[in-house]
Design a protein around this motif. Structure first.
Motif, PDB file in Angstrom:
ATOM      1  N   SER A   1     -37.638  30.136 -47.539  1.00  0.00           N
ATOM      2  CA  SER A   1     -37.918  31.202 -48.500  1.00  0.00           C
ATOM      3  C   SER A   1     -37.333  32.504 -47.980  1.00  0.00           C
ATOM      4  CB  SER A   1     -39.431  31.365 -48.686  1.00  0.00           C
ATOM      5  OG  SER A   1     -40.023  31.918 -47.526  1.00  0.00           O
ATOM      6  N   PRO A   2     -36.991  33.425 -48.869  1.00  0.00           N
ATOM      7  CA  PRO A   2     -36.419  34.696 -48.415  1.00  0.00           C
ATOM      8  C   PRO A   2     -37.328  35.426 -47.453  1.00  0.00           C
ATOM      9  CG  PRO A   2     -36.083  34.407 -50.769  1.00  0.00           C
ATOM     10  CD  PRO A   2     -36.996  33.314 -50.345  1.00  0.00           C
ATOM     11  N   SER A   3     -38.671  35.356 -47.698  1.00  0.00           N
ATOM     12  CA  SER A   3     -39.591  36.068 -46.808  1.00  0.00           C
ATOM     13  C   SER A   3     -39.563  35.478 -45.415  1.00  0.00           C
ATOM     14  CB  SER A   3     -41.013  36.026 -47.372  1.00  0.00           C
ATOM     15  OG  SER A   3     -41.432  34.672 -47.527  1.00  0.00           O
ATOM     16  N   ASP A   4     -39.483  34.125 -45.299  1.00  0.00           N
ATOM     17  CA  ASP A   4     -39.407  33.485 -43.983  1.00  0.00           C
ATOM     18  C   ASP A   4     -38.158  33.943 -43.236  1.00  0.00           C
ATOM     19  OD1 ASP A   4     -41.727  32.074 -44.325  1.00  0.00           O
ATOM     20  OD2 ASP A   4     -40.720  30.279 -45.134  1.00  0.00           O
ATOM     21  N   ALA A   5     -37.037  33.924 -43.926  1.00  0.00           N
ATOM     22  CA  ALA A   5     -35.784  34.330 -43.294  1.00  0.00           C
ATOM     23  C   ALA A   5     -35.843  35.776 -42.845  1.00  0.00           C
ATOM     24  CB  ALA A   5     -34.620  34.123 -44.262  1.00  0.00           C
TER      25      ALA A   5
ATOM     26  N   GLN B   1     -40.381  28.005 -34.231  1.00  0.00           N
ATOM     27  CA  GLN B   1     -40.896  28.086 -35.596  1.00  0.00           C
ATOM     28  C   GLN B   1     -40.018  29.004 -36.459  1.00  0.00           C
ATOM     29  OE1 GLN B   1     -42.701  28.308 -32.864  1.00  0.00           O
ATOM     30  NE2 GLN B   1     -44.190  26.627 -32.995  1.00  0.00           N
ATOM     31  N   ASP B   2     -39.539  30.128 -35.857  1.00  0.00           N
ATOM     32  CA  ASP B   2     -38.661  31.035 -36.594  1.00  0.00           C
ATOM     33  C   ASP B   2     -37.364  30.337 -36.975  1.00  0.00           C
ATOM     34  OD1 ASP B   2     -40.456  33.172 -36.388  1.00  0.00           O
ATOM     35  OD2 ASP B   2     -39.649  33.779 -34.439  1.00  0.00           O
ATOM     36  N   VAL B   3     -36.808  29.560 -36.039  1.00  0.00           N
ATOM     37  CA  VAL B   3     -35.578  28.824 -36.308  1.00  0.00           C
ATOM     38  C   VAL B   3     -35.805  27.816 -37.426  1.00  0.00           C
ATOM     39  CG1 VAL B   3     -33.881  27.211 -35.358  1.00  0.00           C
ATOM     40  CG2 VAL B   3     -34.692  29.124 -33.962  1.00  0.00           C
ATOM     41  N   ALA B   4     -36.935  27.096 -37.344  1.00  0.00           N
ATOM     42  CA  ALA B   4     -37.234  26.083 -38.365  1.00  0.00           C
ATOM     43  C   ALA B   4     -37.361  26.709 -39.744  1.00  0.00           C
ATOM     44  CB  ALA B   4     -38.513  25.337 -37.986  1.00  0.00           C
ATOM     45  N   LYS B   5     -38.030  27.863 -39.843  1.00  0.00           N
ATOM     46  CA  LYS B   5     -38.214  28.528 -41.132  1.00  0.00           C
ATOM     47  C   LYS B   5     -36.888  29.003 -41.710  1.00  0.00           C
ATOM     48  CE  LYS B   5     -42.946  30.091 -40.264  1.00  0.00           C
ATOM     49  NZ  LYS B   5     -43.812  31.267 -39.971  1.00  0.00           N
ATOM     50  N   LEU B   6     -36.049  29.594 -40.838  1.00  0.00           N
ATOM     51  CA  LEU B   6     -34.779  30.101 -41.323  1.00  0.00           C
ATOM     52  C   LEU B   6     -33.859  28.962 -41.768  1.00  0.00           C
ATOM     53  CD1 LEU B   6     -32.931  32.496 -41.837  1.00  0.00           C
ATOM     54  CD2 LEU B   6     -32.195  32.390 -39.436  1.00  0.00           C
TER      55      LEU B   6
ATOM     56  N   VAL C   1     -36.181  23.626 -42.113  1.00  0.00           N
ATOM     57  CA  VAL C   1     -36.450  22.282 -41.598  1.00  0.00           C
ATOM     58  C   VAL C   1     -37.762  22.295 -40.840  1.00  0.00           C
ATOM     59  CG1 VAL C   1     -33.972  21.761 -41.392  1.00  0.00           C
ATOM     60  CG2 VAL C   1     -35.203  22.729 -39.422  1.00  0.00           C
ATOM     61  N   ALA C   2     -38.198  21.121 -40.419  1.00  0.00           N
ATOM     62  CA  ALA C   2     -39.415  21.009 -39.630  1.00  0.00           C
ATOM     63  C   ALA C   2     -39.145  21.396 -38.175  1.00  0.00           C
ATOM     64  CB  ALA C   2     -39.936  19.574 -39.681  1.00  0.00           C
ATOM     65  N   VAL C   3     -40.194  21.799 -37.468  1.00  0.00           N
ATOM     66  CA  VAL C   3     -40.066  22.160 -36.058  1.00  0.00           C
ATOM     67  C   VAL C   3     -39.533  20.973 -35.258  1.00  0.00           C
ATOM     68  CG1 VAL C   3     -41.361  22.766 -33.974  1.00  0.00           C
ATOM     69  CG2 VAL C   3     -41.852  23.937 -36.128  1.00  0.00           C
ATOM     70  N   GLY C   4     -39.982  19.760 -35.594  1.00  0.00           N
ATOM     71  CA  GLY C   4     -39.507  18.571 -34.908  1.00  0.00           C
ATOM     72  C   GLY C   4     -38.017  18.358 -35.064  1.00  0.00           C
ATOM     73  N   THR C   5     -37.463  18.771 -36.208  1.00  0.00           N
ATOM     74  CA  THR C   5     -36.022  18.643 -36.429  1.00  0.00           C
ATOM     75  C   THR C   5     -35.260  19.582 -35.505  1.00  0.00           C
ATOM     76  OG1 THR C   5     -36.402  18.057 -38.744  1.00  0.00           O
ATOM     77  CG2 THR C   5     -34.193  18.812 -38.150  1.00  0.00           C
ATOM     78  N   VAL C   6     -35.772  20.805 -35.325  1.00  0.00           N
ATOM     79  CA  VAL C   6     -35.152  21.736 -34.384  1.00  0.00           C
ATOM     80  C   VAL C   6     -35.177  21.148 -32.978  1.00  0.00           C
ATOM     81  CG1 VAL C   6     -35.256  24.038 -33.375  1.00  0.00           C
ATOM     82  CG2 VAL C   6     -35.801  23.719 -35.802  1.00  0.00           C
TER      83      VAL C   6
ATOM     84  N   ARG D   1     -25.894  21.471 -38.233  1.00  0.00           N
ATOM     85  CA  ARG D   1     -25.163  22.723 -38.424  1.00  0.00           C
ATOM     86  C   ARG D   1     -26.057  23.818 -38.976  1.00  0.00           C
ATOM     87  NH1 ARG D   1     -19.203  20.931 -40.832  1.00  0.00           N
ATOM     88  NH2 ARG D   1     -18.417  20.009 -38.887  1.00  0.00           N
ATOM     89  N   LYS D   2     -26.977  23.449 -39.871  1.00  0.00           N
ATOM     90  CA  LYS D   2     -27.918  24.442 -40.391  1.00  0.00           C
ATOM     91  C   LYS D   2     -28.774  25.025 -39.277  1.00  0.00           C
ATOM     92  CE  LYS D   2     -30.352  22.517 -43.600  1.00  0.00           C
ATOM     93  NZ  LYS D   2     -31.395  22.478 -44.663  1.00  0.00           N
ATOM     94  N   VAL D   3     -29.282  24.141 -38.428  1.00  0.00           N
ATOM     95  CA  VAL D   3     -30.151  24.586 -37.330  1.00  0.00           C
ATOM     96  C   VAL D   3     -29.349  25.432 -36.339  1.00  0.00           C
ATOM     97  CG1 VAL D   3     -31.546  23.827 -35.373  1.00  0.00           C
ATOM     98  CG2 VAL D   3     -31.743  22.660 -37.583  1.00  0.00           C
ATOM     99  N   GLU D   4     -28.152  25.007 -36.019  1.00  0.00           N
ATOM    100  CA  GLU D   4     -27.332  25.774 -35.085  1.00  0.00           C
ATOM    101  C   GLU D   4     -26.975  27.150 -35.645  1.00  0.00           C
ATOM    102  OE1 GLU D   4     -24.088  23.135 -34.400  1.00  0.00           O
ATOM    103  OE2 GLU D   4     -25.108  22.033 -32.787  1.00  0.00           O
ATOM    104  N   ALA D   5     -26.767  27.213 -36.950  1.00  0.00           N
ATOM    105  CA  ALA D   5     -26.481  28.509 -37.577  1.00  0.00           C
ATOM    106  C   ALA D   5     -27.697  29.429 -37.486  1.00  0.00           C
ATOM    107  CB  ALA D   5     -26.076  28.303 -39.038  1.00  0.00           C
ATOM    108  N   ALA D   6     -28.890  28.871 -37.679  1.00  0.00           N
ATOM    109  CA  ALA D   6     -30.115  29.662 -37.571  1.00  0.00           C
ATOM    110  C   ALA D   6     -30.326  30.130 -36.136  1.00  0.00           C
ATOM    111  CB  ALA D   6     -31.312  28.828 -38.044  1.00  0.00           C
TER     112      ALA D   6
END
Length: 361
Positions: A5-9, A25-30, A33-38, A54-59
Motif C-alpha cells: 500500500s502507498p502508506s506502507d511504502a 518488516q519494512d522491506v517486506a511491506k515495500l 511480500v511476506a517477511v519469510g519471503t524476504v 528482484r522486487k525484494v532486492e529493489a526494496a
C-alpha cells in the motif's frame, strides 16, 4: 501474500530518510511480500522466483536495508564467519596463510575475519576471546611460540579451532605444520652441493621451536657430509642481527664459506656484511635464507630460500575447520605436516658447484 500500500511504502521510505534502521518488516511491506519471503531472498534465494527476488532486492536497495547479523546469530547460534588470528601480518608467510584461508572460506560461502596479534600474547588471547564471543563458526590461529591455554579453553567450550604453523599435535585441536627440520636440511645440503665446506647457521632465539628444528636439520646435513657447523644465535630474525652475525663470522681466521640463515632478513644482513668486507656472494660465500619473503627475490643479490607452503597451509587448515563445523562423523583431530622446498637463486649458485664427495671436508 500481503498487498503493498502507498502508506506502507511511505513509512519505509520515511524511516530510511529519518536515519532509522530499516527492518525486514519494512522491506517486506515495500516489496509487497511476506517477511519469510524476504528471509528466503537473503538466505535461500533458490527458493524464490526471479520476479519476487528482484522486487525484494529493489526494496532493499531503496530502503538501504542492512542485515542484522547480531540478531541472526542469536537465532542460529553461530555466524557465517571464520576468525583468523595471525602472529605477524608483516611476515609474508602469514599473509599467504591468510590468502589460502580466505580462498577456502569463500569457496564454502563463508567470510573471513582477520586479526593481527603483532607478536603479543595478550593481544592474541584477546582476539581469540573476541571471535569466540562473536560466535564465529570456527577459529584459525597462527600463534606465537608460547602457551595455547586460551585456544584450548575455547576448543573445550565447543568452538572449533585449528592451529596453523604450530609445533605439535594437541588432543583438543587440529593442527597444520611444516617440516622445519627438513627445511634446514635442504638449505645446508644445497650449500654443500655448491662446494661449501665451512658451514654456519645464523638464527634465533633458539628456544623457538621453528628455529631449533631448522638448526637440527642443518646439523643433520653437515654430519652426513662429515662437516662441522658453527652456530651463531641471534636475538631476532631481522637484517640488523644478520649484519652483526655475518660480520662476526667473516672476521674469524677460518672464515666460513656457506651460511644457512633462519630467515630471509637475516640473509640480507649477512650479505650486506659480506659486501662491506669485500667478500663475494656467491663466489666466496654462499647463503640461503628462509621463508621466501619478498626481500629474497627483490634483493640486489637474489637470495636462495626455503619456501613454506603458506597458501596450502591456510587451505588445509580451513578444510579441517569446516569438517569440524559441519559435524562430520568421520572427523578426527589430526596434525597435517606439509613439506617446504628450496628456491635456488644467485646467492647460493656458484658457476662451478662441487657436487662430488659431499662427505669429505
Amino acid at each position: 501474500m500481503p498487498r503493498n500500500s502507498p502508506s506502507d511504502a511511505r513509512r519505509g521510505r520515511r524511516a530510511a530518510q529519518e536515519g532509522a534502521r530499516p527492518s525486514v518488516q519494512d522491506v517486506a511491506k515495500l516489496a509487497g511480500v511476506a517477511v519469510g519471503t524476504v528471509s528466503n531472498v537473503l538466505n535461500n534465494p533458490d527458493r524464490v522466483t526471479e520476479f519476487t527476488r528482484r522486487k525484494v532486492e529493489a526494496a532493499i536497495a531503496e530502503l538501504g536495508f542492512v542485515r542484522n547479523f547480531a540478531a541472526r546469530t542469536l537465532v542460529a547460534g553461530t555466524t557465517n564467519t571464520v576468525g583468523l588470528v595471525l602472529v605477524d601480518i608483516g611476515n609474508s608467510l602469514f599473509v599467504d596463510i591468510a590468502r589460502g584461508a580466505e580462498a577456502a572460506t569463500a569457496a564454502s560461502g563463508l567470510k573471513l575475519l582477520l586479526a593481527n596479534s603483532d607478536v603479543d600474547q595478550a593481544k592474541q588471547d584477546a582476539y581469540l576471546e573476541l571471535f569466540d564471543q562473536a560466535q564465529t563458526a570456527g577459529l584459525l590461529l597462527a600463534p606465537l611460540d608460547g602457551p595455547l591455554d586460551a585456544a584450548r579453553a575455547i576448543a573445550r567450550r565447543g568452538r572449533p579451532i585449528v592451529v596453523v604453523n604450530a609445533p605439535a599435535a594437541d588432543p583438543d585441536m587440529c593442527c597444520v605444520a611444516v617440516d622445519e627440520q627438513l627445511g634446514g636440511y635442504l638449505a645446508a645440503h644445497h650449500l654443500i652441493a655448491q662446494g661449501a665446506r665451512r658451514l654456519a647457521f645464523v638464527g634465533g632465539p633458539l628456544h623457538l621451536h621453528a628455529i631449533r628444528d631448522r638448526l637440527d636439520g642443518a646439523r643433520q646435513a653437515a654430519t652426513e657430509a662429515s662437516l662441522d657447523l658453527t652456530v651463531i644465535e641471534t636475538h631476532a630474525l631481522n637484517v640488523r642481527d644478520g649484519r652483526t652475525a655475518g660480520g662476526n663470522l667473516l672476521r674469524q681466521s677460518r672464515r666460513v664459506d656457506g651460511i644457512v640463515c633462519a630467515s630471509d632478513p637475516l640473509a640480507v644482513g649477512v650479505i650486506n656484511a659480506a659486501a662491506e668486507r669485500g667478500v663475494g656472494v656467491p663466489d666466496d660465500l654462499v647463503v640461503v635464507g628462509y621463508d621466501n619473503n619478498h626481500l629474497a627475490s627483490e634483493s640486489l643479490i637474489p637470495i636462495s630460500t626455503i619456501a613454506q607452503p603458506g597458501l596450502r597451509m591456510g587451505e588445509v587448515a580451513t578444510q579441517l575447520l569446516l569438517e569440524e563445523t559441519q559435524n562430520d562423523p568421520d572427523h578426527r583431530h589430526q596434525t597435517v605436516v606439509l613439506e617446504p622446498h628450496l628456491i635456488a637463486r644467485r646467492s647460493s649458485q656458484r658457476r662451478r658447484p662441487t657436487t662430488n664427495r659431499l662427505r669429505t671436508p
